[in-house]
Design a protein around this motif. Structure first.
Motif, PDB file in Angstrom:
ATOM      1  N   ASP A   1       0.504  -1.928  -6.533  1.00  0.00           N
ATOM      2  CA  ASP A   1       1.805  -1.884  -5.854  1.00  0.00           C
ATOM      3  C   ASP A   1       1.683  -2.035  -4.340  1.00  0.00           C
ATOM      4  O   ASP A   1       2.678  -1.921  -3.620  1.00  0.00           O
ATOM      5  CB  ASP A   1       2.518  -0.568  -6.181  1.00  0.00           C
ATOM      6  N   GLY A   2       0.487  -2.253  -3.843  1.00  0.00           N
ATOM      7  CA  GLY A   2       0.303  -2.359  -2.399  1.00  0.00           C
ATOM      8  C   GLY A   2       0.423  -0.997  -1.745  1.00  0.00           C
ATOM      9  O   GLY A   2      -0.016   0.016  -2.291  1.00  0.00           O
TER      10      GLY A   2
ATOM     11  N   THR B   1       3.199   1.491   0.875  1.00  0.00           N
ATOM     12  CA  THR B   1       4.529   1.616   1.478  1.00  0.00           C
ATOM     13  C   THR B   1       4.412   2.073   2.930  1.00  0.00           C
ATOM     14  O   THR B   1       3.508   2.834   3.281  1.00  0.00           O
ATOM     15  CB  THR B   1       5.395   2.618   0.704  1.00  0.00           C
TER      16      THR B   1
ATOM     17  N   SER C   1      15.737  -0.773   9.765  1.00  0.00           N
ATOM     18  CA  SER C   1      15.396  -2.190   9.749  1.00  0.00           C
ATOM     19  C   SER C   1      15.593  -2.811  11.130  1.00  0.00           C
ATOM     20  O   SER C   1      16.647  -2.671  11.744  1.00  0.00           O
ATOM     21  CB  SER C   1      16.269  -2.922   8.722  1.00  0.00           C
TER      22      SER C   1
ATOM     23  N   GLU D   1       5.524  -4.835  10.415  1.00  0.00           N
ATOM     24  CA  GLU D   1       5.640  -6.241  10.002  1.00  0.00           C
ATOM     25  C   GLU D   1       4.605  -7.118  10.710  1.00  0.00           C
ATOM     26  O   GLU D   1       4.054  -8.045  10.121  1.00  0.00           O
ATOM     27  CB  GLU D   1       7.052  -6.755  10.281  1.00  0.00           C
TER      28      GLU D   1
ATOM     29  N   LYS E   1       1.411  -6.496   9.044  1.00  0.00           N
ATOM     30  CA  LYS E   1       1.455  -7.180   7.741  1.00  0.00           C
ATOM     31  C   LYS E   1       1.187  -8.679   7.905  1.00  0.00           C
ATOM     32  O   LYS E   1       0.467  -9.288   7.101  1.00  0.00           O
ATOM     33  CB  LYS E   1       2.823  -6.953   7.096  1.00  0.00           C
TER      34      LYS E   1
ATOM     35  N   ASN F   1       0.009  -6.537   0.980  1.00  0.00           N
ATOM     36  CA  ASN F   1       1.227  -6.241   0.234  1.00  0.00           C
ATOM     37  C   ASN F   1       1.755  -4.901   0.745  1.00  0.00           C
ATOM     38  O   ASN F   1       1.337  -3.831   0.297  1.00  0.00           O
ATOM     39  CB  ASN F   1       0.929  -6.169  -1.264  1.00  0.00           C
TER      40      ASN F   1
ATOM     41  N   LEU G   1       5.175  -2.649   1.491  1.00  0.00           N
ATOM     42  CA  LEU G   1       6.590  -2.500   1.173  1.00  0.00           C
ATOM     43  C   LEU G   1       7.277  -1.647   2.226  1.00  0.00           C
ATOM     44  O   LEU G   1       6.928  -0.476   2.432  1.00  0.00           O
ATOM     45  CB  LEU G   1       6.764  -1.866  -0.208  1.00  0.00           C
ATOM     46  N   HIS G   2       8.260  -2.232   2.910  1.00  0.00           N
ATOM     47  CA  HIS G   2       8.999  -1.511   3.950  1.00  0.00           C
ATOM     48  C   HIS G   2      10.063  -0.607   3.331  1.00  0.00           C
ATOM     49  O   HIS G   2      10.841  -1.034   2.474  1.00  0.00           O
ATOM     50  CB  HIS G   2       9.664  -2.517   4.902  1.00  0.00           C
ATOM     51  N   VAL G   3      10.098   0.660   3.788  1.00  0.00           N
ATOM     52  CA  VAL G   3      11.100   1.626   3.327  1.00  0.00           C
ATOM     53  C   VAL G   3      11.869   2.113   4.551  1.00  0.00           C
ATOM     54  O   VAL G   3      11.378   2.958   5.310  1.00  0.00           O
ATOM     55  CB  VAL G   3      10.450   2.819   2.599  1.00  0.00           C
TER      56      VAL G   3
ATOM     57  N   SER H   1       9.575 -11.816   8.848  1.00  0.00           N
ATOM     58  CA  SER H   1       9.807 -10.636   8.021  1.00  0.00           C
ATOM     59  C   SER H   1      11.099 -10.698   7.243  1.00  0.00           C
ATOM     60  O   SER H   1      11.267  -9.993   6.247  1.00  0.00           O
ATOM     61  CB  SER H   1       9.815  -9.375   8.898  1.00  0.00           C
TER      62      SER H   1
END
Length: 348
Positions: free
Chosen positions: A176-177, A179, A185, A194, A197, A203, A205-207, A343
């Motif tokens: 799952d990479g 987080t 945002s 970003e 990344k 991988n 995941l932005h939260v 991004s």
């Protein structure tokens, strides 16, 4: 009807040519006045009796009270007011990632009595928002940079990660990479992640959260695994052993965390992402006022007590010229335009 005497008629005939010539001269003078270029307004005096400022100066902050921007603004406002001889009053106008405050200042009279804390957010917003009510380049007169604050890549203590190399390995090995949380945002915290990344091809995941505080709360609780948080927010948790600092995003290590390496020295040369703050005025603010403000700002930033307080906030003073700030902001707009595009970040 009374007849005019011959002597009066003769006198009138003698004076008519002179009278006509006088009328012609007046007409020419009037025409010259109408077509003359407007006189330039006299530049305001910044020294001596009656000089600017004659009343309190408003310093608009685009965020609520208590955050890093507000804390730095209030410190500078007090010291700048002492040097100007008039209070500099902070006015918090939060909303739309600082756009509410920015638009207010952009549309204010350029008389030196309304200033703005211009930040990295304004350069990000130039590409994050489809339409702004102001132009971050054309609607402001740079006065000078104030300070920069790095972010820290922090992870939950339960994550088996102690270095950037570990972080990359964990992200690659996890199906799952990994987080990473942010304060929203398009924030500098989000785009720090970003940019990392983009360089690592991980991988990630932005939260997004509505502010740094709830993001840190979930990071502490293990709901998210990592975050590129502002140093003042993350530092107490790192020093208290509740979060683990992996790397700092500035080009040099922080004296507050001398054992924490930079991202650059961890395998990514040139990586340098910092939140920054500058002082600006509405476009067309008279040059003497801008020059006076810059002179006093530089003196404030070089004062030992101010530098000490900035160090406690993990901030580095950045005294310089208006031209240096303008060039820096222009470069930042271009830099973040590329990151926003890559991004896919959108304004919330």
């Amino acid at each position: 009807m009374t007849a005019t005497s011959p002597s009066l008629r003769s006198l009138s005939r003698r004076r008519l040519p002179a009278f006509a010539a006088a009328l012609g001269a007046l007409a020419c003078a009037a025409a010259a006045t109408l077509h003359a270029p407007p006189a330039q307004a006299q530049a305001p005096a910044v020294t001596g009796a009656g000089a600017w400022p004659q009343r309190p100066v408003r310093l608009v902050v685009g965020y609520a009270a208590g955050g890093a921007t507000d804390v730095i603004a209030r410190l500078v406002a007090v010291k700048l007011g002492e040097r100007l001889g008039q209070p500099v009053v902070v006015d918090n106008r939060a909303g739309a990632n600082s756009n509410v405050g920015a638009e207010l200042v952009a549309k204010s009279p350029p008389d030196g009595y309304t200033l703005y804390v211009f930040t990295i957010a304004n350069t990000i917003n130039a590409s994050l928002y489809g339409k702004l009510g102001y132009d971050p380049q054309k609607d402001f007169e740079p006065i000078g940079l104030i300070a920069k604050i790095p972010n820290i890549l922090v992870v939950n203590n339960n994550l088996p990660v102690k270095s950037v190399a570990d972080y990359i390995r964990f992200a690659k090995e996890s199906k799952d990479g990994i987080t990473f949380a942010s304060s929203g945002s398009g924030s500098s915290i989000h785009l720090s992640g970003e940019m990392f990344k983009m360089q690592t091809k991980l991988n990630m995941l932005h939260v997004p959260y509505k502010g740094s505080a709830p993001a840190v709360t979930d990071l502490l609780g293990g709901q998210v695994q990592s975050m590129f948080d502002n140093t003042p927010s993350a530092l107490p948790h790192v020093q208290g052993g509740r979060l683990r600092a992996i790397a700092i995003t500035s080009a040099q290590r922080s004296p507050l965390l001398p054992d924490v390496p930079t991202v650059a020295e961890s395998g990514f040369p040139g990586f340098d992402v910092q939140s920054w703050f500058g002082l600006a005025a509405p476009a067309s603010t008279p040059k003497p006022i801008v020059e006076r403000l810059n002179t006093e700002l530089v003196k404030v930033l070089n004062a030992p007590d101010v530098r000490q307080r900035f160090q406690e906030l993990a901030a580095t003073p950045e005294p310089g010229t208006p031209e240096q700030m303008r060039s820096f902001a222009t470069a930042e707009i271009q830099r973040w335009r590329e990151v926003v595009k890559a991004s896919g970040a959108k304004a919330e």
